[in-house]
Design a protein around this motif. Structure first.
Motif, PDB file in Angstrom:
ATOM      1  N   ALA A  70      -6.108   3.599   1.258  1.00  0.00           N
ATOM      2  CA  ALA A  70      -7.514   3.928   1.501  1.00  0.00           C
ATOM      3  C   ALA A  70      -8.300   2.656   1.825  1.00  0.00           C
ATOM      4  O   ALA A  70      -7.847   1.542   1.558  1.00  0.00           O
ATOM      5  N   ARG A  71      -9.474   2.860   2.392  1.00  0.00           N
ATOM      6  CA  ARG A  71     -10.385   1.745   2.637  1.00  0.00           C
ATOM      7  C   ARG A  71     -11.762   2.112   2.092  1.00  0.00           C
ATOM      8  O   ARG A  71     -12.297   3.178   2.414  1.00  0.00           O
ATOM      9  N   HIS A  78      -6.976  16.484  -1.866  1.00  0.00           N
ATOM     10  CA  HIS A  78      -6.848  15.078  -1.516  1.00  0.00           C
ATOM     11  C   HIS A  78      -7.445  14.276  -2.657  1.00  0.00           C
ATOM     12  O   HIS A  78      -8.528  14.600  -3.162  1.00  0.00           O
ATOM     13  N   ARG A  79      -6.738  13.230  -3.066  1.00  0.00           N
ATOM     14  CA  ARG A  79      -7.173  12.410  -4.202  1.00  0.00           C
ATOM     15  C   ARG A  79      -7.268  10.941  -3.793  1.00  0.00           C
ATOM     16  O   ARG A  79      -6.301  10.361  -3.299  1.00  0.00           O
ATOM     17  N   PHE A  80      -8.443  10.347  -4.004  1.00  0.00           N
ATOM     18  CA  PHE A  80      -8.598   8.898  -3.873  1.00  0.00           C
ATOM     19  C   PHE A  80      -8.349   8.272  -5.240  1.00  0.00           C
ATOM     20  O   PHE A  80      -8.953   8.697  -6.239  1.00  0.00           O
ATOM     21  N   LEU A  81      -7.490   7.269  -5.307  1.00  0.00           N
ATOM     22  CA  LEU A  81      -7.265   6.529  -6.548  1.00  0.00           C
ATOM     23  C   LEU A  81      -7.974   5.185  -6.444  1.00  0.00           C
ATOM     24  O   LEU A  81      -7.652   4.376  -5.574  1.00  0.00           O
ATOM     25  N   LEU A  82      -8.957   4.963  -7.330  1.00  0.00           N
ATOM     26  CA  LEU A  82      -9.776   3.750  -7.276  1.00  0.00           C
ATOM     27  C   LEU A  82      -9.575   2.919  -8.537  1.00  0.00           C
ATOM     28  O   LEU A  82      -9.814   3.408  -9.656  1.00  0.00           O
ATOM     29  N   PRO A  83      -9.156   1.650  -8.411  1.00  0.00           N
ATOM     30  CA  PRO A  83      -9.052   0.760  -9.570  1.00  0.00           C
ATOM     31  C   PRO A  83     -10.453   0.291  -9.973  1.00  0.00           C
ATOM     32  O   PRO A  83     -11.174  -0.300  -9.162  1.00  0.00           O
ATOM     33  N   GLN A  84     -10.825   0.531 -11.199  1.00  0.00           N
ATOM     34  CA  GLN A  84     -12.202   0.250 -11.612  1.00  0.00           C
ATOM     35  C   GLN A  84     -12.419  -1.198 -12.035  1.00  0.00           C
ATOM     36  O   GLN A  84     -13.512  -1.560 -12.460  1.00  0.00           O
ATOM     37  N   VAL A 142      -6.930   2.921  -3.054  1.00  0.00           N
ATOM     38  CA  VAL A 142      -7.760   1.743  -2.811  1.00  0.00           C
ATOM     39  C   VAL A 142      -7.042   0.534  -3.404  1.00  0.00           C
ATOM     40  O   VAL A 142      -6.726   0.501  -4.598  1.00  0.00           O
ATOM     41  N   VAL A 143      -6.751  -0.446  -2.565  1.00  0.00           N
ATOM     42  CA  VAL A 143      -6.010  -1.639  -2.998  1.00  0.00           C
ATOM     43  C   VAL A 143      -6.979  -2.621  -3.667  1.00  0.00           C
ATOM     44  O   VAL A 143      -8.029  -2.941  -3.094  1.00  0.00           O
ATOM     45  N   PRO A 144      -6.651  -3.136  -4.868  1.00  0.00           N
ATOM     46  CA  PRO A 144      -7.541  -4.092  -5.547  1.00  0.00           C
ATOM     47  C   PRO A 144      -7.376  -5.497  -4.976  1.00  0.00           C
ATOM     48  O   PRO A 144      -6.971  -6.431  -5.676  1.00  0.00           O
ATOM     49  N   SER A 145      -7.708  -5.664  -3.715  1.00  0.00           N
ATOM     50  CA  SER A 145      -7.436  -6.932  -3.027  1.00  0.00           C
ATOM     51  C   SER A 145      -8.258  -8.090  -3.597  1.00  0.00           C
ATOM     52  O   SER A 145      -7.728  -9.193  -3.803  1.00  0.00           O
ATOM     53  N   GLU A 146      -9.541  -7.887  -3.839  1.00  0.00           N
ATOM     54  CA  GLU A 146     -10.378  -8.969  -4.369  1.00  0.00           C
ATOM     55  C   GLU A 146      -9.944  -9.334  -5.784  1.00  0.00           C
ATOM     56  O   GLU A 146      -9.887 -10.513  -6.142  1.00  0.00           O
ATOM     57  N   TYR A 147      -9.606  -8.326  -6.564  1.00  0.00           N
ATOM     58  CA  TYR A 147      -9.133  -8.603  -7.927  1.00  0.00           C
ATOM     59  C   TYR A 147      -7.853  -9.435  -7.901  1.00  0.00           C
ATOM     60  O   TYR A 147      -7.694 -10.381  -8.675  1.00  0.00           O
ATOM     61  N   CYS A 148      -6.937  -9.102  -6.990  1.00  0.00           N
ATOM     62  CA  CYS A 148      -5.687  -9.845  -6.898  1.00  0.00           C
ATOM     63  C   CYS A 148      -5.922 -11.291  -6.456  1.00  0.00           C
ATOM     64  O   CYS A 148      -5.257 -12.218  -6.931  1.00  0.00           O
TER      65      CYS A 148
END
Length: 208
Positions: free
Chosen positions: A15-16, A88-94, A187-193
């Motif tokens: 997702a974006r 449809h399910r969006f998975l969001l890392p909080q 949703v990829v936790p790119s900033e967190y990584c």
């Protein structure tokens, strides 16, 4: 986007989560829209079956927000849309900074998503509003101070992805219809990584 069937039979895509500035720039000259969209937008891919059903039903789709805690203590939200037996399910890392900003924006803005048709160019745009008191618990679950390693984050991401692909994880939003078709956008936790890498480097260790 490419889909990969999981052991649970769900379709998976990345997702974006687009900021208001990104949304305006991306939709300014979009041929399928009367004008540029505004506000935050979640973009993902749903099954062809679900998108076709949405088009036939003029975009009337049930919606639910769910929060849960992963096996390593990470907090996650699932934004579910359902029409008929398709979800449809969006998975969001909080713990991803942009996700907190997104949830806080829902006090004054609708939930806006764009769903592609199973990797094709066709898509549908959905707008939903939920009462702000229903969203506040998800805002309070955001983890701005989480400091887990990348290895822990990726292991937990695999586990939570597997859980969210299972049919029974999110009960049907229509008590008269069983869920038989699930697609999930992550949703990829790119900033967190990136922050995790900086913490590792500043501590003088090799990233893992």
């Amino acid at each position: 986007m490419n889909f990969e069937p999981t052991v649970c039979g769900a379709l998976i895509s990345t997702a974006r989560l687009m900021s208001p500035c990104e949304v305006r720039a991306a939709t300014r000259n979009h041929p399928g829209l009367p004008g540029p969209l505004d506000g935050w937008c979640l973009c993902g891919d749903a099954s062809a079956r679900m998108v076709d059903t949405i088009v036939r039903n003029s975009g009337e789709v049930a919606i639910r927000l769910t929060g849960f805690v992963g096996p390593s203590g990470g907090h996650y939200a699932v934004l579910t849309h359902q029409l008929g037996g398709s979800q449809h399910r969006f998975l969001l890392p909080q713990y991803e900074p942009a996700v907190e900003l997104y949830f806080r924006s829902l006090e004054s803005q609708p939930i806006q998503v764009m769903l592609g048709r199973q990797g094709e160019d066709d898509s549908v745009v959905l707008h939903n509003r939920l009462p702000w008191p229903h969203i506040v618990p998800l805002v309070e679950m955001c983890q701005v101070q989480r400091c887990a390693s990348m290895a822990t984050t990726f292991d937990e991401r695999r586990a939570t992805t597997f859980a969210v692909t299972r049919l029974e994880t999110i009960p049907s939003l229509d008590g008269n219809v069983a869920v038989s078709d699930v697609s999930v956008s992550l949703v990829v936790p790119s900033e967190y990584c990136l922050q995790a890498i900086r913490r590792t480097v500043s501590a003088g260790r090799e990233p893992k």
